[in-house]
Design a protein around this motif. Structure first.
Motif, PDB file in Angstrom:
ATOM      1  N   THR A 190       0.838  -1.200   0.000  1.00  0.00           N
ATOM      2  CA  THR A 190       0.000   0.000   0.000  1.00  0.00           C
ATOM      3  C   THR A 190       0.872   1.250   0.000  1.00  0.00           C
ATOM      4  O   THR A 190       2.094   1.175   0.110  1.00  0.00           O
ATOM      5  N   SER A 191       0.226   2.403  -0.066  1.00  0.00           N
ATOM      6  CA  SER A 191       0.948   3.671  -0.111  1.00  0.00           C
ATOM      7  C   SER A 191       1.698   3.967   1.187  1.00  0.00           C
ATOM      8  O   SER A 191       2.600   4.792   1.209  1.00  0.00           O
ATOM      9  N   ASP A 237      12.341   0.356   0.380  1.00  0.00           N
ATOM     10  CA  ASP A 237      12.773   0.371  -1.024  1.00  0.00           C
ATOM     11  C   ASP A 237      12.547  -1.041  -1.550  1.00  0.00           C
ATOM     12  O   ASP A 237      13.332  -1.952  -1.285  1.00  0.00           O
ATOM     13  N   VAL A 238      11.452  -1.228  -2.263  1.00  0.00           N
ATOM     14  CA  VAL A 238      11.012  -2.561  -2.671  1.00  0.00           C
ATOM     15  C   VAL A 238      12.104  -3.306  -3.434  1.00  0.00           C
ATOM     16  O   VAL A 238      12.374  -4.476  -3.153  1.00  0.00           O
ATOM     17  N   ILE A 268       8.791 -12.340  -0.965  1.00  0.00           N
ATOM     18  CA  ILE A 268       9.219 -11.737  -2.228  1.00  0.00           C
ATOM     19  C   ILE A 268       8.024 -11.557  -3.153  1.00  0.00           C
ATOM     20  O   ILE A 268       7.834 -10.494  -3.748  1.00  0.00           O
ATOM     21  N   VAL A 269       7.190 -12.577  -3.250  1.00  0.00           N
ATOM     22  CA  VAL A 269       5.995 -12.507  -4.096  1.00  0.00           C
ATOM     23  C   VAL A 269       5.026 -11.442  -3.573  1.00  0.00           C
ATOM     24  O   VAL A 269       4.471 -10.669  -4.349  1.00  0.00           O
ATOM     25  N   GLN A 270       4.835 -11.393  -2.254  1.00  0.00           N
ATOM     26  CA  GLN A 270       3.949 -10.370  -1.679  1.00  0.00           C
ATOM     27  C   GLN A 270       4.411  -8.961  -2.037  1.00  0.00           C
ATOM     28  O   GLN A 270       3.598  -8.055  -2.198  1.00  0.00           O
ATOM     29  N   LEU A 271       5.715  -8.785  -2.166  1.00  0.00           N
ATOM     30  CA  LEU A 271       6.271  -7.470  -2.494  1.00  0.00           C
ATOM     31  C   LEU A 271       6.296  -7.211  -4.003  1.00  0.00           C
ATOM     32  O   LEU A 271       6.776  -6.179  -4.443  1.00  0.00           O
ATOM     33  N   GLY A 272       5.774  -8.158  -4.779  1.00  0.00           N
ATOM     34  CA  GLY A 272       5.697  -7.976  -6.221  1.00  0.00           C
ATOM     35  C   GLY A 272       6.908  -8.478  -6.976  1.00  0.00           C
ATOM     36  O   GLY A 272       7.060  -8.208  -8.168  1.00  0.00           O
ATOM     37  N   GLY A 273       7.772  -9.226  -6.304  1.00  0.00           N
ATOM     38  CA  GLY A 273       8.973  -9.755  -6.943  1.00  0.00           C
ATOM     39  C   GLY A 273       8.828 -11.204  -7.335  1.00  0.00           C
ATOM     40  O   GLY A 273       7.776 -11.822  -7.144  1.00  0.00           O
ATOM     41  N   ASP A 308      11.761   0.107  10.763  1.00  0.00           N
ATOM     42  CA  ASP A 308      10.303   0.167  10.783  1.00  0.00           C
ATOM     43  C   ASP A 308       9.709   0.461   9.404  1.00  0.00           C
ATOM     44  O   ASP A 308       8.518   0.694   9.280  1.00  0.00           O
ATOM     45  N   LYS A 309      10.550   0.412   8.357  1.00  0.00           N
ATOM     46  CA  LYS A 309      10.064   0.693   7.002  1.00  0.00           C
ATOM     47  C   LYS A 309       9.203  -0.436   6.446  1.00  0.00           C
ATOM     48  O   LYS A 309       8.382  -0.219   5.564  1.00  0.00           O
TER      49      LYS A 309
END
Length: 179
Positions: free
Chosen positions: A28-29, A34-35, A93-98, A148-149
């Motif tokens: 989310t926003s 840093d993805v 990794i998949v959850q983060l779009g990788g 905490d990022k």
């Protein structure tokens, strides 16, 4: 002075943002990491876990000696736990779009630990302990870097770190007992 009054949500804004980029899934926003960097770090950790699985499997089958049977079985348990870590990393990794990098090409180069072939039970224990100590330091540094990022990734890494510390403690005990 109570800080409970400091917690304020604009639920209307949150709902609007959730609908705006709905295809982004869990990201989310409010995500502050840093993805690309985090996916790279997770893929390196994934490679490390896969190398550890392979090393523990080798040692499970190759262990010989008077004390080897019980330790070889523990090598098998550790291999399964490391495989579980790899699964958790791949899921994140998949959850983060990788895309998790399971390619065998370059696996050893992407990993933090080494795949060292040794012949004695003592050397096997020592090499696995070295690998666990490397993993502990790398996971601690990753947790520190993420801070905490990205609390979800941090929690995944902290859970893995706790198991790696247990492995190192066991291996350290075995090293003393087999001398």
């Amino acid at each position: 002075m109570s800080h409970a009054d400091d917690f304020v949500l604009d639920i209307g804004e949150i709902r609007e943002k959730a609908r705006k980029n709905v295809a982004d899934g869990a990201q989310t926003s409010s995500y502050k990491g840093d993805v690309g960097t985090i996916i790279r770090l997770l893929n390196e950790a994934l490679a490390t876990e896969l190398v550890c699985v392979l090393r523990y499997k080798l040692h499970h089958y190759a262990a010989k000696g008077v004390q080897s049977e019980a330790i070889a079985e523990e090598f098998a348990v550790h291999a399964e736990e490391e495989l579980g870590h790899a699964d958790k990393l791949a899921q994140r990794i998949v959850q983060l779009g990788g895309l998790p990098d399971f390619s065998p090409k370059g696996l050893a180069e992407r990993a933090h630990s080494d795949y060292v072939v040794v012949s004695t039970l003592q050397e096997m224990i020592r090499e696995n302990l070295v690998a666990e100590r490397i993993a502990i330091d790398v996971y601690r540094e990753m947790v520190r870097f993420i801070g905490d990022k990205d609390p979800t990734t941090r929690r995944v890494l902290e859970d893995i770190l706790a198991v790696e510390e247990e492995h190192a403690d066991e291996l350290s005990d075995w090293l003393v007992k087999t001398q």
